[in-house]
Structures are given as C-alpha cells and as structure tokens.
Design an enzyme around this catalytic site. Structure first.
Site, short mmCIF file in Angstrom:
data_model
loop_
_atom_site.label_atom_id
_atom_site.label_comp_id
_atom_site.label_asym_id
_atom_site.label_seq_id
_atom_site.Cartn_x
_atom_site.Cartn_y
_atom_site.Cartn_z
N LYS A 213 -14.76 17.12 -44.16
CA LYS A 213 -13.44 16.92 -44.77
C LYS A 213 -13.60 16.86 -46.29
CE LYS A 213 -9.32 13.92 -44.47
NZ LYS A 213 -8.70 12.75 -43.82
N SER B 103 -4.05 13.22 -41.53
CA SER B 103 -4.36 14.03 -42.67
C SER B 103 -5.56 14.96 -42.50
CB SER B 103 -4.64 13.12 -43.87
OG SER B 103 -5.82 12.37 -43.68
N SER C 236 -5.41 9.32 -39.08
CA SER C 236 -5.73 10.67 -39.57
C SER C 236 -6.88 11.38 -38.87
CB SER C 236 -6.03 10.62 -41.07
OG SER C 236 -4.85 10.40 -41.80
#
Lengths: 488, 104
Positions: free
Chosen positions: A65, A140, A164
């Site tokens: 990420k 997210s 998330s």
C-alpha cells in the site's frame, strides 16, 4: 513451488508484472511500478532459494500500500501533496518484508491519506472492482484489494483505521486481517489517526495471512506504541483444523446489533449461511449484545478527524510535499500549499478535527467521544466473557457503483458501521469470503464474513477462518477478467 | 450548535486552508450533515466515565539518551519543494530551507 524449484522467483515475478501490464491500465490498482527494482529483488531471492537460506516468503511478489515509505520509491499516500515524494527510508513493515526476501511489485492506490471507503478520493484516480468494473473496490486500501482479487500480486499489505482492510476484503472477496493495535509497527507508515491506524495482511486465504503476520508483527522501538511481546507463530494451529468437527467447543458470539436495520437482506442471508457452516464444524453460537456499537460512527468521526488534523499539520510546503507556485508571505504559502495539495475529503476531515478540538468545543465533542469509546470497548470485554470469537457482516452491502456515494460523506461513512468498533477498542478484526450476492443489474458480488477476536487472539481467529476455508471454496473464486477485455 | 459561514472561515483559517466563498458554502452543507451524525453522542450519559485515549493500558517507554541517527540532510533535502514565485529551483540553500521573510 518456489522451494521445489518448479518455478523461479524471477519467473513468478515476471508473470505478475505481465498481468499488471495487461490489466493495471484499466483497474488502476498500482500507483508506482519499478520493474528494475522488483526484478532485482526477485533475482536476489532466487540466490537465497538456491543456497538454502530461503524463508517462507522469500521470492513471493507482494504489493505494498502506498502509505508505507519504501526507500527510493515514490510514496504518495494517494495525495497530490506527496505526488513527488521519494521516500528516503523504509517503513518497518517494508524492512520486515525485505529481510524475509519478499519481492515488492509496486505501490498500490488508496484513498487520499486513507480517508475513504471507495478509493474515489485518491488523487491518482479511482480503482475498479475486478468483479464488476462499474463498482468500487472499497477503501481505503482499494488498490491492494483490487490487486489481490485480480491476482495482480500474490498478496498485499493494507492499513485499517476504521475498516480499510476489512471492508475492501469484503467487497473484493478475499481474506484480510486487522491485528490488535500495537502488534505491527507504524514506523514509516504515513499517519492518519495514530491511536487507530494498524497495518495488516490482505491475501487469498487465512493461511497466507498467517504467514504474513509472522513477518509483519514484532516489537519496534521506533514506534512508541509498538508492544513488546514474544514473537508468535501464527500458523501453529492451522494443521489442527482437520477432521469432522475441528471447532468443537468454540463459542461464536452473534451481536444482535449487527443483524438489525441497515443490513442488506442478501448480505444477511450469506452471513447466516456461513454461520450455519460453522455450526456444522462443531461451533456453538451465543446471542450477545454490543449495545454501544451504533455509536461507533459518531465517536470515530470526532476522534479520527481530531487526530488527523494534528497529524496533517506537518504538510506546510516548507521541507517536503506540495508548495504553491505563487504566494505572498509565509501564511499565504501555508494556506495556498495546503488548499492545493489536499483533496476535498481530506480538507473536510481536517476542518472537522480542527472544529472539535477548538476552544469551547473540546469537552462536548472530543472528551465525550473518548468517554463513549470506553463504553464501546467495555461492551467487548463483557461479550468475550460469553464467547471466544464474534461474527457478523463486514460491510452492510456488497460493492456499490462508482459515484453512487461520492458526493454524500455521511452515506459513505456508514460503510464502516460494523468495522469501526474494533478499531476504537484496539481489537483484531478479520473479513473472509463467505459467498456471493446478486445485484439488481445481474452481477454476482462477493460478501465478507467478519470475525472479531479478543486482544492478541489472532492465531485462534486464523484457525477459525482456516477451518471454514477447508470446507468451502469461496476464497479460491476469481473474477473473470476476460469479460472486461472490451472495457479497456 | 449550528455552524454558519463565519465559523467555516474561522476553522479554515485555524487549519491553514485557503477557502473560497463557494467552497465555504459547500463545506457548510457537508459539515452540517457530519455534525448531525456526531450529535447522536449527546444522548448518552457519560457522567463519571474515564475517557479512553488509547486501547492499550501502557506507559510511555523511555530510551537511553544516546545518539541513534546519523546525518541524512542531503537525502531529506532531495525532497524539498520547488521554491515557486517564478523560480523552478529547489527551496534549499546551503543545507537550509527557504521560506518568505518573516523578520524584517
């Protein structure tokens, strides 16, 4: 396969890079790719495999990420503010993967500063859900989620402040785990809400998550909230999940608040079927209550923006990040750099946070929210006297269409209604694929089952998830990407 | 506690965010909706409840007061922003960062 030398890490990595080249222009899961760096790591892994110093993750290609600083890599956190930022050091999580000999395929797309539930707030554009390109992957960690679901990586990392990791895992149909707060170091992980942020694995199966947990967890003195505990082997119980009723004696708590109004009927049906499967595996179910859980959204939208408004005050255009092209004095430089560098949702949260912390409002909002946070955590303490693990839906619905909630922050915030409470309490939470639900336009969309455990009970949660994945094949289903060839 | 447009501008200034008249109006609508959500908290009696700031009941760790970092000024300054106001140079000079003059 890597250990038996059927395939080299370079070959495996190249296979993923080819898939990324083919599908990423449409899916937009990755923000930054650097095949030279990636293949150099794969070559180094092949040397380790050849000379017998390989570890379980050596040579496996992961997606990271874009919230984790990785030295020499563009690290943007999904924001224009950091669009040109090249990380000068490695996050602890990145160091752990590097030391294990894993390969970094690239940095994945995400909601700006991890603020969002659909990946639509990213400065680098939305991400397509591999199960239906008209829909969002969740957020997210939307880029990591799409990359795992579309098999554009072996597995990925995510971070979870209010859901998330778990909500995108549910919407994209794979296994995701948010560990107990403090198990994974936050060093080098760009801060959103520091008392809630926690990194975790996003992978096909519970077994893969367990292997990643072995690498990601551990004490790190550079994170002041990192917990100094003995290292655990999260795979230790997986092999016991065999036979007729491997979960005999397990008590599953079903919170009535998680099956009330607001839950999509088709999602509820899939979750109930998964729980029925657990009864077949020997578990018993207990009705429990988490009476304050419906307050978790209001509490979260005070505490998380408050912490964010403080954390994001560092972006001032002085030493790194975006600086306005034209400005008068220092104040004007701050005001313009921040107004240009942040997107609308990030600004909204900074403003809420600034408001709830401002003189005269602190007691009514911030203090009150911290008090209710304790009530929410106490609910779980009571619940875990009656059960070993709690189950319910991960998200109230399946993946929604891009644009559907983008202009309505309150509707978007409700996506995390079932996940936020564990962040507030600091407890581990997990989402595993439990089936599919038909959409009104005839699509078949993944549904996630959420598992919530007591502090440091990740190994048991992984066992419980693994037992289910031994008798079901939902986690092995993959989206048919050829159906979207014409969508390019 | 209803917000008005003056509040929005005041908060934006505190947060060092330049905001246009149009943005302020849009923000007022959205923030009013979010604060409506937050207001649900006020129905709960929290008398005597100790606020929870953190999930783990631990004390702040202290470390030995010894040097642990080496100088990485050049690596860090490689990320300096562009100076702006017509210049495309980095906003650094002799290892320092350049900002508009604050002391006459």
């Amino acid at each position: 396969m890597l250990a038996s030398k059927e395939i080299s890490s370079v070959e495996l990595t190249q296979m993923f890079l080819n898939r990324i080249a083919q599908y990423n222009p449409v899916i937009n899961a990755y923000i930054a790719l650097d095949s030279d760096k990636t293949l150099a790591q794969a070559s180094a892994a092949d040397v380790r495999i050849a000379n017998g110093t390989a570890e379980p993750l050596t040579g496996i290609p992961f997606a990271q990420k874009d919230i984790f600083c990785a030295k020499g890599w563009q690290t943007t956190c999904g924001s224009k503010m950091l669009a040109d930022f090249i990380a000068p050091y490695d996050a602890h999580v990145i160091t752990q993967f590097d030391t294990a000999g894993a390969v970094n395929l690239g940095k994945t797309n995400m909601d700006e500063f991890a603020m969002g539930s659909s990946n639509e707030t990213s400065y680098f554009g939305g991400v397509k859900n591999p199960w239906d390109f008209d829909r969002v992957p969740g957020g997210s960690s939307g880029g990591s989620a799409a990359a795992v679901a579309a098999r554009l990586c072996a597995a990925a990392t995510g971070t979870d402040t209010g859901g998330s990791i778990r909500q995108p895992a549910s919407l994209c149909g794979f296994t995701g785990l948010k560990p107990t707060y403090g198990l994974v170091s936050r060093y080098g992980m760009i801060a959103f809400a520091s008392s809630l942020d926690q990194a975790g694995p996003m992978a096909k199966s519970a077994e893969d998550c367990a292997l990643m947990m072995n690498v990601m967890t551990g004490f790190d003195e550079r994170d002041s909230t990192s917990l100094n505990r003995p290292k655990e082997d999260y795979t230790r119980g997986l092999n016991n999940m065999q036979g007729e009723q491997p979960l005999k004696g397990l008590r599953i708590g079903l919170p009535k608040e998680y099956f009330a109004d607001g839950l999509d009927a088709n999602v509820a049906k899939v979750v109930q079927e998964a729980i029925a499967e657990y009864r077949k595996l020997g578990a018993e179910t207990v009705n429990i209550s988490l009476p304050n859980s419906q307050l978790s959204i209001p509490v979260y939208y005070v505490l998380a923006p408050a912490e964010a408004s403080s954390n994001l005050s560092r972006y001032d255009g002085v030493r790194y990040g975006h600086r306005a092209a034209e400005y008068d004095d220092l104040m004007d430089m701050y005001m313009k750099s921040r107004a240009e560098g942040f997107g609308a949702e990030v600004k909204r949260r900074i403003l809420i946070g600034t408001y709830v912390l401002s003189a005269g409002y602190y007691d009514a909002y911030y203090l009150k929210a911290q008090q209710i946070r304790r009530l929410i955590a106490d609910d779980f303490t009571q619940a875990f006297k009656q059960c070993d693990v709690i189950m319910g839906p991960t998200a109230p619905s399946t993946a929604f269409k891009a644009g559907e909630k983008a202009d309505d922050p309150v509707a978007m915030y409700l996506q995390d209604v079932y996940t936020i409470a564990t962040n507030l309490a600091g407890l581990p939470g997990m989402s595993i694929p439990a089936g599919f639900s038909p959409s009104a336009d005839g699509k078949s969309l993944p549904v996630g089952l959420q598992l919530m455990g007591n502090y440091f009970d990740e190994a048991r949660m992984l066992d419980v998830a693994h037992a289910y994945q031994q008798v079901t094949d939902w986690h092995t289903r993959t989206p048919d990407l050829t159906a979207f060839e014409g969508n390019k | 506690m209803a917000l008005n447009i003056t509040d929005i501008k005041r908060i934006a200034h505190l947060a060092r965010l330049e905001i246009s008249e149009q943005e302020a109006n849009q923000t007022l609508t959205k923030l009013t909706g979010i604060l409506g959500l937050i207001e649900q908290m006020q129905a709960v009696d929290t008398t005597g409840i100790t606020p929870m700031s953190h999930s783990q009941d631990v004390v702040q760790r202290l470390r030995e007061d010894i040097v642990t970092k080496t100088n990485q000024r050049e690596e860090f300054q490689a990320n300096a922003p562009v100076l702006g106001n017509g210049s495309t140079e980095k906003a650094t000079d002799n290892g320092l960062y350049l900002v508009p003059k604050v002391i006459e």
